[in-house]
Design a protein around this motif. Sequence first.
Motif, short mmCIF file in Angstrom:
data_model
loop_
_atom_site.label_atom_id
_atom_site.label_comp_id
_atom_site.label_asym_id
_atom_site.label_seq_id
_atom_site.Cartn_x
_atom_site.Cartn_y
_atom_site.Cartn_z
N LEU A 87 17.39 38.64 46.04
CA LEU A 87 17.93 37.38 45.50
C LEU A 87 19.00 37.66 44.45
O LEU A 87 20.06 37.03 44.43
N SER A 88 18.72 38.62 43.58
CA SER A 88 19.69 38.98 42.56
C SER A 88 20.97 39.53 43.17
O SER A 88 22.09 39.19 42.75
N ALA A 89 20.82 40.36 44.21
CA ALA A 89 21.99 40.95 44.87
C ALA A 89 22.86 39.87 45.52
O ALA A 89 24.09 39.89 45.41
N LEU A 90 22.22 38.92 46.18
CA LEU A 90 22.98 37.84 46.83
C LEU A 90 23.68 36.96 45.80
O LEU A 90 24.80 36.49 46.02
N SER A 91 23.02 36.72 44.67
CA SER A 91 23.63 35.93 43.60
C SER A 91 24.87 36.64 43.07
O SER A 91 25.90 36.02 42.78
N ASN A 92 24.78 37.97 42.94
CA ASN A 92 25.92 38.77 42.47
C ASN A 92 27.08 38.73 43.46
O ASN A 92 28.24 38.93 43.08
N LEU A 93 26.75 38.49 44.73
CA LEU A 93 27.79 38.40 45.75
C LEU A 93 28.45 37.02 45.78
O LEU A 93 29.37 36.79 46.54
N GLY A 94 27.92 36.10 44.95
CA GLY A 94 28.54 34.79 44.85
C GLY A 94 27.85 33.66 45.59
O GLY A 94 28.35 32.53 45.60
#
Length: 223
Positions: A179-186
């Motif tokens: 979830l954190s990684a996807l949020s960082n991707l925008g």
Amino acid sequence: MIGRIAGRIEYKGLDSVLIDVRGVGYIVHCSDRTLASLPGVGEAAALWTDLLVREDLLQLFGFPTLVEKEWHRLLMSVQGVGAKASLAILGTLGPDGVSRAIALGDWNAVKAAKGIGPKTAQRVVNELKDKAPAVMAMGAAGQAAPALDDAVIEPVAPGPKPVAKAPPKANVSAQAEALSALSNLGYAPGEAAGAVAQAAGEAPEADTAELIRAALKLLAPKG
């Protein structure tokens, strides 16, 4: 604010448990799921608690994990959802089930809780879809029941202690990291949470990298 209770169970009611802490009995209201997970009368128990304060009422609500306590507070922020309704939802779905239902927009799952109508269930999903990821991420820390404190528990006659078995659950740490990684991707919190929840449901044993790949496929434009 009373945030934690640790002591000996004196009795269990239909929706509450009385825990004796150094001679003082605290009535703690719990969901059906939490009550079923507690040991028997005379055994030691500990719960995270949330204190409801009103002009003519003081009530304690107990939870086995901090994540579940935070879900309770978040659910109660929804119009039409009080403490009783929140416990009904958590008792029916559990914190992981609530997280998944909101992330996937599955208001029918929320409606399965006793006393929750379709309009209230839809409000829960709609109002919390962007707030759910923050609570979901708390699972990465592996929040468990508060430790028992021997200093506040009077000794009881020795006997066999029941061994509590943790219910099987998806890899919440991997879900939070994905979830954190996807949020960082925008990606927006709501759509990221929905994709991760769906990916985790289809592959409960998937690690972080696998969840990210699966979620990205779900988020990819169709056509």
